[in-house]
Structure formats: structure tokens, C-alpha cells
Design a protein around this motif. Structure first.
Motif, short mmCIF file in Angstrom:
data_model
loop_
_atom_site.label_atom_id
_atom_site.label_comp_id
_atom_site.label_asym_id
_atom_site.label_seq_id
_atom_site.Cartn_x
_atom_site.Cartn_y
_atom_site.Cartn_z
N THR A 153 0.84 -1.20 0.00
CA THR A 153 0.00 0.00 0.00
C THR A 153 0.88 1.24 0.00
OG1 THR A 153 -0.07 0.20 2.42
CG2 THR A 153 -1.72 -1.23 1.39
N PRO A 154 0.34 2.37 -0.50
CA PRO A 154 1.11 3.62 -0.42
C PRO A 154 1.48 3.98 1.02
CG PRO A 154 -0.72 3.87 -1.96
CD PRO A 154 -0.91 2.54 -1.26
N GLU A 158 5.15 4.71 2.54
CA GLU A 158 5.45 5.95 3.26
C GLU A 158 6.05 5.67 4.63
OE1 GLU A 158 3.11 9.95 4.90
OE2 GLU A 158 2.06 8.49 3.64
N LEU A 179 0.34 -3.04 -5.08
CA LEU A 179 0.95 -1.71 -5.08
C LEU A 179 0.71 -1.01 -6.41
CD1 LEU A 179 2.59 0.30 -3.46
CD2 LEU A 179 4.68 -0.75 -4.35
N ALA A 180 0.83 -1.75 -7.51
CA ALA A 180 0.57 -1.16 -8.82
C ALA A 180 -0.88 -0.70 -8.92
CB ALA A 180 0.88 -2.17 -9.92
N LEU A 183 -1.36 2.48 -6.76
CA LEU A 183 -0.70 3.66 -7.31
C LEU A 183 -1.34 4.15 -8.61
CD1 LEU A 183 3.06 2.73 -6.69
CD2 LEU A 183 1.64 4.34 -5.40
N HIS A 185 -1.91 2.28 -11.45
CA HIS A 185 -1.40 1.66 -12.68
C HIS A 185 -2.17 0.40 -13.06
CE1 HIS A 185 1.82 4.53 -12.67
NE2 HIS A 185 2.27 4.12 -11.50
N ASP A 193 7.61 3.04 -12.52
CA ASP A 193 7.45 3.64 -11.19
C ASP A 193 7.28 2.58 -10.11
OD1 ASP A 193 7.59 6.10 -12.39
OD2 ASP A 193 5.45 6.55 -12.22
N VAL A 194 6.54 1.53 -10.42
CA VAL A 194 6.32 0.45 -9.45
C VAL A 194 7.63 -0.29 -9.19
CG1 VAL A 194 5.08 -1.70 -8.98
CG2 VAL A 194 3.91 0.19 -10.14
N CYS A 197 10.07 1.71 -7.15
CA CYS A 197 9.66 1.74 -5.75
C CYS A 197 10.06 0.44 -5.05
CB CYS A 197 8.15 1.95 -5.66
SG CYS A 197 7.49 1.94 -3.98
#
Length: 262
Positions: A153-154, A158, A179-180, A183, A185, A193-194, A197
Motif C-alpha cells: 500500500t502507499p 510511506e 501496489l501497482a 498507485l 497503474h 514507477d512500481v 519503488c
């Protein structure tokens, strides 16, 4: 006699370890995976089609094949965590860990008192139904049972540094698909980006001596090798590869395509 857990021994010196996911209620798949040479099997109670009764059968099959049974529980519930450990899981993987408070609660649920809050019973399957000496079993759990936090998760990204700083978090597992999706996607886990990360998280965890379990969705030899080599070059030595559903679906699609192609 209890077996040692290679996922907790020899970090930094061992050969890379590979596992796979079991999402169907199939002890046979678990046994095949172990006999084929997978070091561990993740029994997936979050997205799998079974409950604790099925998980017990699958844990037994993984053990019989000489592999390490790991269970992804469906949520953070304390009871779910200690029930799968009582059933004989040598690792518990907890989904959607988003902050340090959640991580601490998970470790407490997986740890016996006085340091933790795991329910204690001397006659569970983990103790050989009471055959194992309780004090010997306690010593064994400290060295061989691990806790892995799934970061997907974002919020988890964080708060990542605070999560890996929690004592008792032995591994972080990188969840590329969720996560993708989170975010924006739409599940495209290959998005730059994934992947950037995930690589950043892996590097930060390894720098703090927290284990990293990378995930590969590939089910073909070339794709698996590409993912595996990439993570090994990043210093990650544990990779969970494909799943029973992926392997069956890709194999069947390939056969049907080959027969029906002109």
C-alpha cells in the motif's frame, strides 16, 4: 524432531532460496513443489480457496516433501496468526502492513509471552500434539519461526522505515500487484514507477539487515530466470515464484494454443 528453517539461517552466505504460492486447496501441489526443489511454499489463506482445515493439510504436505511451510494469513487478526503457527507454519506472512503500530501488533501476536501475546498451548500440532517438550519447542520457535510483513500500500511505502525498524519483523515481502493497483497503474506491476519503488524498498530493508522476499509472477523458464537474476543482482536472496494457478493456467493455455494454432 523439529527441522531448522533455512530462511532464517545463513543470511548473506547462503545460496538463494526459491518458493512458490499455493492458492488452491491442494496438498498434492504442495508436495510436488517441495519434491521439485522449492525451498518454501506460501500457503495463501488471503486469496486462496480454503480455511484453516485446508491449511493444516497443506502444511503437512509441505513438511512431508522437506520444504518450509509459510502461511499468508487473510488479515492482521491475532487469532489467525497464532492458529497457523500452532498448525506448524514456520513463517507467517501478513498482508497490507501499513505502519509501525500494525507491525508491532503482528509481532506480538506471533510471539509468546512475556514479550508477546501469542496464545500458549502445549498440545498443538506445532508441538507434535504434545509430544515435543514445551521448553524445547519455545527455544525452537525463537530460532526458526519468522514474521514477514507484506508491503503493498502507499501507506506501507510511506511508513516503510518505521515498519522495518520494529524488532521481530524478519522479512518484508514486496507486493507488486496490489501496489501497482493502489498507485493507479491498474495492476501493471511492470510499470517503471512500481519497479523503482520496489527496488528502493529492497535496498532500504537490506541496509538494515531485514530480509527481503521478492515476488515473480512469471511461469516460463526465461521469465523466471530474468526476474530471479535481477533480484539476485540487487542483493535479494529469497524469491517467491509463480503459483499453482499461474502454472496451471499458463500451461493449459499453452497446450490449447499449440493444438488450435494453424
Amino acid at each position: 524432531m523439529q527441522r531448522g528453517n533455512p530462511l532464517l539461517s545463513g543470511k548473506g552466505k547462503r545460496q538463494p532460496l526459491i518458493g512458490t504460492w499455493a492458492q488452491t486447496k491442494s496438498p498434492e501441489f504442495c508436495e510436488i513443489a517441495g519434491r521439485a526443489g522449492f525451498d518454501f511454499v506460501i500457503i495463501d489463506m488471503e486469496h486462496g480457496s480454503f480455511g484453516i482445515e485446508g491449511a493444516v493439510e497443506m502444511i503437512r504436505a509441505v513438511e512431508a516433501a522437506g520444504s518450509v511451510p509459510v502461511v499468508r494469513v487473510p488479515d492482521h487478526t491475532r487469532t489467525n496468526i497464532f492458529k497457523v503457527l500452532d498448525a506448524g507454519a514456520m513463517g507467517v506472512l501478513v498482508p497490507s502492513v501499513s505502519n509501525a503500530a500494525e507491525a508491532r501488533a503482528i509481532v506480538e501476536a506471533a510471539t509468546y509471552g512475556p514479550k508477546g501475546k501469542r496464545g500458549a498451548c502445549p498440545c498443538t500440532r506445532g508441538t507434535g500434539h504434545g509430544v515435543e517438550d514445551w521448553s524445547a519447542y519455545l527455544d525452537w520457535t525463537r530460532d526458526n519461526v519468522f514474521v514477514a510483513a507484506l508491503i503493498e500500500t502507499p501507506e506501507g511505502v510511506e511508513n516503510f522505515d518505521a515498519i522495518i525498524a520494529v524488532p521481530g519483523i524478519d522479512y518484508v515481502t514486496l507486493g507488486p500487484f496490489d501496489l501497482a493497483q493502489a498507485l493507479g497503474h491498474e495492476g501493471n506491476f511492470a510499470h517503471p514507477d512500481v519497479q523503482a519503488c520496489l527496488e528502493d524498498l529492497a535496498a532500504r530493508a537490506l541496509a538494515k539487515d531485514v530480509g527481503v522476499m521478492a515476488v515473480s509472477f512469471a511461469s516460463d523458464g526465461a521469465g523466471v530466470r530474468n526476474d530471479f537474476d535481477r533480484w539476485i543482482l540487487k542483493g535479494v536472496d529469497v524469491v517467491a515464484i509463480s503459483s499453482d494457478r499461474f502454472l496451471l493456467s499458463s500451461g493449459m493455455k499453452g497446450i490449447v494454443g499449440a493444438v488450435r494454432s494453424n
